[in-house]
Design a protein around this motif. Structure first.
Motif, PDB file in Angstrom:
ATOM      1  N   LEU A   6       0.850  -1.325   0.092  1.00 53.22           N
ATOM      2  CA  LEU A   6      -0.120   0.260   0.222  1.00 53.22           C
ATOM      3  C   LEU A   6       0.704   0.622  -0.287  1.00 53.22           C
ATOM      4  CD1 LEU A   6      -3.142  -1.280   2.041  1.00 53.22           C
ATOM      5  CD2 LEU A   6      -3.076  -0.984   0.099  1.00 53.22           C
ATOM      6  N   MET A   7       2.013   1.008   0.859  1.00 51.03           N
ATOM      7  CA  MET A   7       2.374   2.553   0.919  1.00 51.03           C
ATOM      8  C   MET A   7       3.151   3.238  -0.773  1.00 51.03           C
ATOM      9  SD  MET A   7       4.419   1.711   4.675  1.00 51.03           S
ATOM     10  CE  MET A   7       6.580   2.824   3.980  1.00 51.03           C
ATOM     11  N   GLU A   8       4.072   1.621  -1.445  1.00 46.98           N
ATOM     12  CA  GLU A   8       4.693   1.472  -2.701  1.00 46.98           C
ATOM     13  C   GLU A   8       3.283   1.774  -3.730  1.00 46.98           C
ATOM     14  OE1 GLU A   8       6.840   1.836  -5.963  1.00 46.98           O
ATOM     15  OE2 GLU A   8       7.340   1.815  -3.893  1.00 46.98           O
ATOM     16  N   ARG A   9       2.270   1.612  -3.417  1.00 49.22           N
ATOM     17  CA  ARG A   9       0.871   2.319  -4.800  1.00 49.22           C
ATOM     18  C   ARG A   9       0.561   2.824  -4.426  1.00 49.22           C
ATOM     19  NH1 ARG A   9      -2.973  -2.231  -4.132  1.00 49.22           N
ATOM     20  NH2 ARG A   9      -1.891  -3.933  -5.074  1.00 49.22           N
ATOM     21  N   HIS A  10       0.622   3.801  -2.858  1.00 52.30           N
ATOM     22  CA  HIS A  10      -0.485   5.470  -2.852  1.00 52.30           C
ATOM     23  C   HIS A  10       0.614   6.328  -2.570  1.00 52.30           C
ATOM     24  CE1 HIS A  10      -4.130   3.279  -3.543  1.00 52.30           C
ATOM     25  NE2 HIS A  10      -3.592   2.307  -2.705  1.00 52.30           N
ATOM     26  N   ARG A  11       2.072   6.061  -2.139  1.00 49.38           N
ATOM     27  CA  ARG A  11       3.109   6.795  -2.284  1.00 49.38           C
ATOM     28  C   ARG A  11       2.662   7.504  -0.612  1.00 49.38           C
ATOM     29  NH1 ARG A  11       7.020   5.377  -4.884  1.00 49.38           N
ATOM     30  NH2 ARG A  11       6.973   5.560  -6.812  1.00 49.38           N
ATOM     31  N   ILE A  12       2.498   6.537   0.563  1.00 48.25           N
ATOM     32  CA  ILE A  12       1.534   6.866   1.968  1.00 48.25           C
ATOM     33  C   ILE A  12       2.221   5.959   3.368  1.00 48.25           C
ATOM     34  CG2 ILE A  12      -0.578   6.551   1.477  1.00 48.25           C
ATOM     35  CD1 ILE A  12      -0.522   4.206   2.101  1.00 48.25           C
ATOM     36  N   THR A  13       2.225   6.410   4.005  1.00 45.51           N
ATOM     37  CA  THR A  13       2.925   6.509   5.397  1.00 45.51           C
ATOM     38  C   THR A  13       2.863   5.482   5.361  1.00 45.51           C
ATOM     39  OG1 THR A  13       1.981   7.146   7.156  1.00 45.51           O
ATOM     40  CG2 THR A  13       4.156   8.939   5.927  1.00 45.51           C
ATOM     41  N   ALA A  14       4.054   4.606   6.503  1.00 47.47           N
ATOM     42  CA  ALA A  14       3.513   3.111   7.088  1.00 47.47           C
ATOM     43  C   ALA A  14       2.216   3.426   7.953  1.00 47.47           C
ATOM     44  CB  ALA A  14       4.283   2.835   8.200  1.00 47.47           C
ATOM     45  N   GLU A  15       1.769   4.468   8.538  1.00 43.67           N
ATOM     46  CA  GLU A  15       0.925   4.682   9.711  1.00 43.67           C
ATOM     47  C   GLU A  15      -0.481   4.572   8.693  1.00 43.67           C
ATOM     48  OE1 GLU A  15       3.462   6.018  10.111  1.00 43.67           O
ATOM     49  OE2 GLU A  15       4.041   5.705  12.100  1.00 43.67           O
ATOM     50  N   ALA A  16      -0.741   5.459   7.564  1.00 48.23           N
ATOM     51  CA  ALA A  16      -1.469   5.386   6.032  1.00 48.23           C
ATOM     52  C   ALA A  16      -2.138   4.122   5.739  1.00 48.23           C
ATOM     53  CB  ALA A  16      -1.388   6.792   5.523  1.00 48.23           C
ATOM     54  N   ALA A  17      -0.635   3.586   5.507  1.00 51.40           N
ATOM     55  CA  ALA A  17      -0.938   2.419   5.270  1.00 51.40           C
ATOM     56  C   ALA A  17      -1.867   0.896   6.044  1.00 51.40           C
ATOM     57  CB  ALA A  17       0.316   1.574   4.616  1.00 51.40           C
ATOM     58  N   PHE A  18      -1.207   1.302   6.847  1.00 53.53           N
ATOM     59  CA  PHE A  18      -2.021   0.480   8.296  1.00 53.53           C
ATOM     60  C   PHE A  18      -3.677   0.869   9.093  1.00 53.53           C
ATOM     61  CE2 PHE A  18      -3.014  -0.604  12.321  1.00 53.53           C
ATOM     62  CZ  PHE A  18      -2.736  -2.014  12.346  1.00 53.53           C
ATOM     63  N   ALA A  19      -3.906   1.753   8.604  1.00 54.93           N
ATOM     64  CA  ALA A  19      -4.874   2.812   8.742  1.00 54.93           C
ATOM     65  C   ALA A  19      -5.957   2.401   7.918  1.00 54.93           C
ATOM     66  CB  ALA A  19      -4.699   4.053   9.013  1.00 54.93           C
ATOM     67  N   ARG A  20      -5.619   1.912   6.374  1.00 55.22           N
ATOM     68  CA  ARG A  20      -5.804   1.349   5.227  1.00 55.22           C
ATOM     69  C   ARG A  20      -6.299   0.467   5.107  1.00 55.22           C
ATOM     70  NH1 ARG A  20      -5.393   3.899  -1.179  1.00 55.22           N
ATOM     71  NH2 ARG A  20      -5.357   5.880  -0.312  1.00 55.22           N
ATOM     72  N   LEU A  21      -5.847  -0.797   5.638  1.00 50.37           N
ATOM     73  CA  LEU A  21      -6.056  -1.622   6.427  1.00 50.37           C
ATOM     74  C   LEU A  21      -6.374  -2.374   7.996  1.00 50.37           C
ATOM     75  CD1 LEU A  21      -2.180  -3.894   6.269  1.00 50.37           C
ATOM     76  CD2 LEU A  21      -3.836  -4.073   4.786  1.00 50.37           C
ATOM     77  N   SER A  22      -6.929  -1.363   8.347  1.00 44.51           N
ATOM     78  CA  SER A  22      -7.639  -1.299   9.187  1.00 44.51           C
ATOM     79  C   SER A  22      -9.080  -1.632   9.471  1.00 44.51           C
ATOM     80  CB  SER A  22      -7.220  -0.972  10.866  1.00 44.51           C
ATOM     81  OG  SER A  22      -6.373  -1.192  11.526  1.00 44.51           O
ATOM     82  N   ALA A  23      -9.621  -0.296   8.390  1.00 43.69           N
ATOM     83  CA  ALA A  23     -10.598   0.478   7.483  1.00 43.69           C
ATOM     84  C   ALA A  23     -11.204  -0.848   6.950  1.00 43.69           C
ATOM     85  CB  ALA A  23     -10.798   1.543   6.622  1.00 43.69           C
ATOM     86  N   ALA A  24      -9.823  -1.939   6.097  1.00 45.54           N
ATOM     87  CA  ALA A  24     -10.453  -2.703   4.855  1.00 45.54           C
ATOM     88  C   ALA A  24     -11.045  -3.802   5.859  1.00 45.54           C
ATOM     89  CB  ALA A  24      -9.592  -3.019   4.358  1.00 45.54           C
ATOM     90  N   SER A  25     -10.503  -4.187   6.889  1.00 49.32           N
ATOM     91  CA  SER A  25     -10.899  -5.231   7.876  1.00 49.32           C
ATOM     92  C   SER A  25     -12.175  -4.985   8.381  1.00 49.32           C
ATOM     93  CB  SER A  25      -9.533  -5.369   8.939  1.00 49.32           C
ATOM     94  OG  SER A  25      -9.951  -6.275   9.845  1.00 49.32           O
ATOM     95  N   GLN A  26     -12.230  -3.789   8.868  1.00 48.77           N
ATOM     96  CA  GLN A  26     -13.820  -3.778   9.863  1.00 48.77           C
ATOM     97  C   GLN A  26     -14.990  -3.667   8.778  1.00 48.77           C
ATOM     98  OE1 GLN A  26     -12.940   0.223  11.338  1.00 48.77           O
ATOM     99  NE2 GLN A  26     -11.371  -0.469  12.763  1.00 48.77           N
TER     100      GLN A  26
END
Length: 241
Positions: free
Chosen positions: A198-218
């Motif tokens: 996700l960091m590579e694909r969206h050029r985002i930070t590790a924290e933002a990538a983890f937030a996206r994973l968490s949102a998808a999980s929910q």
């Protein structure tokens, strides 16, 4: 009959008992041991070490205290475990559920489990010794030893079996802790890989990538590690586009 610890006579030869304990410990030392290898080593050592033992089996309790056959030395234990599962009772289940030693000195004369007795004698089993496996207050299961002659397990055999059971519990607990640690490391690794994608694909930070994973999980009501595994395997993040 069931035997309590204070009914056992003290060993006459302390050096012999220490030698047996050392032999058992060496037999249970399995390199890179997983749970399955450890359980297999326990049953093999039981047959090799406890006098009178023809074959041996282990049933293991899961987190819901369901008991499942997990290792055998010989084919008889698995058949009798299946019989007990069908009946809902038997010496191995009693040893695990009540955390007591169950000693059947003479299968022909024991009337506690008549249906089990018939099945056991039909397979040539004439005596049994079932030992609970527990650490602190946690039930790990039971170790069951089988013999083809009545009266096979005398006091010395029971003492050796108790030493084995104590060593077995420690080995099982260690292998379970190792398995849990490996699983935790694997989960952390796959989550790290998913974050990297996700960091590579969206050029985002590790924290933002983890937030996206968490949102998808929910959003899909799945565990975060499952969502991460899907992303790593397919390149697709579950959930709304």
């Amino acid at each position: 009959m069931s035997t309590s610890p204070d009914m056992l006579a003290p060993p006459q030869d302390q050096d012999e008992i220490w030698s047996v304990a050392d032999h058992i410990a060496r037999g249970l030392r399995v390199e890179h041991a997983d749970v399955s290898s450890t359980l297999g080593a326990i049953t093999d050592v039981a047959v090799a070490t406890v006098p009178g033992t023809t074959c041996a089996g282990i049933i293991v309790a899961d987190t819901d205290r369901h008991l499942t056959p997990m290792a055998t030395a010989g084919s008889i234990p698995l058949e009798l475990d299946e019989l007990q599962r069908h009946l809902g009772h038997g010496p191995c289940l009693t040893a695990a559920r009540k955390q007591v030693v169950v000693h059947i000195e003479d299968m022909a004369a024991d009337h506690r489990w008549p249906e089990f007795r018939g099945g056991a004698r039909g397979l040539g089993v004439e005596s049994m010794l079932c030992l609970p496996l527990q650490i602190d207050d946690r039930c790990l299961g039971a170790l069951s030893l089988y013999a083809t002659s009545a009266g096979a397990f005398d006091q010395r055999a029971e003492l050796v079996a108790r030493v084995l059971a104590t060593q077995a519990v420690l080995a099982m607990a260690e292998s379970q802790r190792t398995a849990q640690l490996r699983a935790a490391l694997d989960r952390r690794d796959v989550i790290g890989q998913a974050k990297g994608i996700l960091m590579e694909r969206h050029r985002i930070t590790a924290e933002a990538a983890f937030a996206r994973l968490s949102a998808a999980s929910q959003s899909v009501n799945r565990k975060l590690v499952v969502v991460a595994e899907q992303l790593v395997a397919t390149g697709v993040l579950p959930g709304p586009a």
